[in-house]
Write a protein that holds these residues in place. Structure first.
Motif, short mmCIF file in Angstrom:
data_model
loop_
_atom_site.label_atom_id
_atom_site.label_comp_id
_atom_site.label_asym_id
_atom_site.label_seq_id
_atom_site.Cartn_x
_atom_site.Cartn_y
_atom_site.Cartn_z
N GLY A 41 8.25 -25.37 19.88
CA GLY A 41 8.01 -24.02 20.37
C GLY A 41 8.30 -22.98 19.31
O GLY A 41 8.87 -23.27 18.26
N ARG A 42 7.88 -21.75 19.63
CA ARG A 42 8.11 -20.61 18.73
C ARG A 42 8.95 -19.58 19.44
O ARG A 42 8.93 -19.48 20.66
CB ARG A 42 6.79 -19.98 18.32
N MET A 43 9.68 -18.80 18.66
CA MET A 43 10.57 -17.79 19.21
C MET A 43 10.35 -16.44 18.55
O MET A 43 9.96 -16.37 17.39
CB MET A 43 12.02 -18.21 18.99
N THR A 44 10.61 -15.40 19.31
CA THR A 44 10.64 -14.05 18.78
C THR A 44 12.04 -13.51 19.02
O THR A 44 12.72 -13.94 19.96
CB THR A 44 9.61 -13.14 19.47
N PRO A 45 12.50 -12.59 18.21
CA PRO A 45 13.87 -12.10 18.39
C PRO A 45 13.99 -11.29 19.68
O PRO A 45 13.10 -10.54 20.04
CB PRO A 45 14.13 -11.24 17.16
#
Length: 86
Positions: A41-45
């Motif tokens: 998965g990918r994350m954003t702050p």
């Protein structure tokens, strides 16, 4: 210029901070990979904590405890750190 960054706490419950010392205001794209290299998965702050490059991230998906690779991508390239999630 080298791409310098750190991730903590490590081990983590899924909430973690990223210090990007050479990002120059750029927010890195963060991705979590299995140890075999599959992207999970990918994350954003969820918060940018300082102009020095500290950001708080939270991985929303349920991730089994284990050892993972955290990838940070900026214009300077992609770098990886080992991350333990409990």
């Amino acid at each position: 210029e080298p791409f310098l960054w750190n991730i903590y706490p490590n081990p983590s419950s899924g909430h973690f901070y990223v210090d990007c010392f050479s990002c120059k205001g750029e927010v890195p794209e963060m991705s979590l990979f299995s140890i075999a290299g599959n992207e999970i998965g990918r994350m954003t702050p969820s918060a940018v904590l300082s102009s020095a490059g500290s950001q708080l991230f939270h991985f929303d998906d349920q991730v089994a405890p284990g050892v993972y690779l955290m990838g940070a991508k900026t214009e300077a390239g992609m770098r990886f750190r080992k991350m333990v999630i409990f």
